[in-house]
Write an enzyme that holds these catalytic residues in place. Structure first.
Site, short mmCIF file in Angstrom:
data_model
loop_
_atom_site.label_atom_id
_atom_site.label_comp_id
_atom_site.label_asym_id
_atom_site.label_seq_id
_atom_site.Cartn_x
_atom_site.Cartn_y
_atom_site.Cartn_z
N SER A 1 -33.45 -0.76 43.12
CA SER A 1 -33.53 -2.13 44.27
C SER A 1 -31.90 -2.89 44.55
CB SER A 1 -35.30 -2.04 44.81
OG SER A 1 -35.56 -0.79 44.41
N ARG B 1 -39.46 -9.97 37.76
CA ARG B 1 -37.99 -9.64 37.46
C ARG B 1 -37.34 -11.34 36.92
NH1 ARG B 1 -40.72 -5.83 38.48
NH2 ARG B 1 -40.30 -4.23 39.50
N GLU C 1 -30.97 -8.44 43.14
CA GLU C 1 -31.31 -7.84 42.08
C GLU C 1 -30.17 -7.64 40.94
OE1 GLU C 1 -34.86 -5.49 42.16
OE2 GLU C 1 -33.95 -4.72 39.98
#
Ligand SMILES: Cc1cc2nc3c(=O)[nH]c(=O)nc-3n(C[C@H](O)[C@H](O)[C@H](O)COP(=O)(O)OP(=O)(O)OC[C@H]3O[C@@H](n4cnc5c(N)ncnc54)[C@H](O)[C@@H]3O)c2cc1C
Length: 344
Positions: free
Chosen positions: A238, A161, A339
């Protein structure tokens, strides 16, 4: 260039919350992007680059500057399997096209919302694939040198990520095209338990299209596919990254969760570290599916997705985020990292 003022950003995000942009423009070409940047430079106002708004939490105050929505379109297949795709193309639409042309490498990334230009930013990944495996190069406008450059994959510093675009050189580059090298007539990779289970007992090996459809079906079950109007889909996917911790922390985590060490779910990461599912930590801290905190909450189908239950402000979502981070840290000594990008 069509410049607009005081435009609500909520409809441009999947969370459907947050305040306005002082200035707003959609750039459909590199020339329009340059014109927009010139406008911001002349007025000395900050610029925010918007893709599909699927990884954002826009503050209620909005953005007091220029929001440039990347709307460049076009897919060129330079040779069989090598696709150069404009940053404003819909990501899932491109995955569908690649699969239809029998090119492998991104089929498990079906159904991820957002634009092509957003994919290198956090090295989008799911079901055992991530774009770092197939990106050949990324065309960017470099705000430091004021020129367009092609960054080869090796210079993008991709990891879980993360990339040069959201870490070390965050804010320096605007992505206008991405080149993906896919495998013509390649086979799908069934790396993930959910996918293996889906195809267990099937007579024939699944095709790329079978995997594309299966991923979308599994995502839909979890509310991870955007379906307009569904409450569980008003999210940024998420909300927390899976934390990576030293393996010797697992004993303490097990004791705190009142389970055996063997019962702590984890995956090996680099250098003796382990990756823990953030969803498990949330559940063990009392934040389960369907959790409600005012107008914000947790999806009834996916523990990691914070949602706007209807009319939630960004402050409502942030309050829930803060409650979760504080409680998980209090119980487990692990500080979860969100995130989505917070704007404004
Ligand atoms: C239901 C749902 C499911 C999701 N599932 C996944 C998943 O499985 N895996 C995963 O990795 N992510 C997932 N996400 C998160 C999100 O879809 C991805 O991160 C996506 O790539 C974001 O792209 P975007 O165009 O929407 O970017 P935005 O949300 O618009 O922007 C995100 C960040 O990228 C920057 N950015 C966007 N475009 C550009 C550009 N052209 N140049 C420079 N910077 C840019 C923005 O400035 C911002 O900092 C999910 C989100 C939702 C809502």
């Amino acid at each position: 260039m069509k410049l607009q003022e005081n435009i609500s950003l909520a409809p441009y995000t999947t969370f459907k919350s947050g305040g306005p942009a002082r200035w707003f423009v959609e750039a459909v070409s590199e020339q329009e992007l340059l014109a927009a940047l010139r406008f911001a430079r002349e007025r000395r106002i900050p610029v925010f680059v918007l893709g599909g708004g699927s990884n954002l939490l826009v503050s209620d105050a909005g953005f007091n500057g220029l929001v440039v929505r990347i709307a460049l379109k076009g897919v060129a297949e330079e040779e069989h399997g090598l696709f150069s795709v404009a940053a404003g193309e819909d990501w899932d639409g491109f995955v569908r096209r690649a699969v239809a042309e029998n090119c492998a490498g991104i089929e498990s990334l079906a159904g991820i919302p957002g634009t092509v230009g957003g994919t290198p930013v956090q090295n989008v990944g799911a079901y055992g694939q991530e774009v770092a495996e197939t990106i050949q190069s990324v065309r960017v406008f470099d705000l430091w040198s004021s020129e367009f450059v092609d960054l080869p994959r090796e210079e993008c510093e991709f990891s879980y990520r993360a990339s040069i675009f959201n870490k070390r050189l965050k804010g320096r580059y605007i992505v206008t095209r991405v080149a993906y090298r896919l495998v013509p007539e390649g086979l799908p990779r069934l790396a993930y338990a959910d996918l293996k289970t889906h195809f267990a007992g099937h007579q024939n090996a699944p095709t790329l299209l079978d995997v594309y459809d299966a991923v979308r079906e599994i995502r839909n079950r979890k509310g991870m596919l955007i379906v307009e109007g569904e409450m569980d889909c008003r999210s940024a996917g998420s909300f927390f990254k899976n934390p990576v911790v030293p393996a010797d922390m697992v004993g303490r985590i097990a004791a705190q969760a009142a389970v055996t060490e063997a019962d702590v779910p984890r995956y090996p990461a680099r250098d003796g570290l382990v990756k823990l599912p953030a969803a498990w930590l949330l559940e063990k801290s009392g934040f389960t599916k369907g959790f409600v905190q005012g107008k914000a909450g947790i999806s009834s189908r996916h523990t990691l997705a914070l949602i706007n239950r209807g009319g939630a402000s960004a402050a409502d979502v942030m309050a829930l985020r803060d409650s979760i981070v504080a409680e998980v840290e209090r119980r487990f000594g692990i500080r979860l990292e969100p995130e989505p990008v917070v704007v404004g």
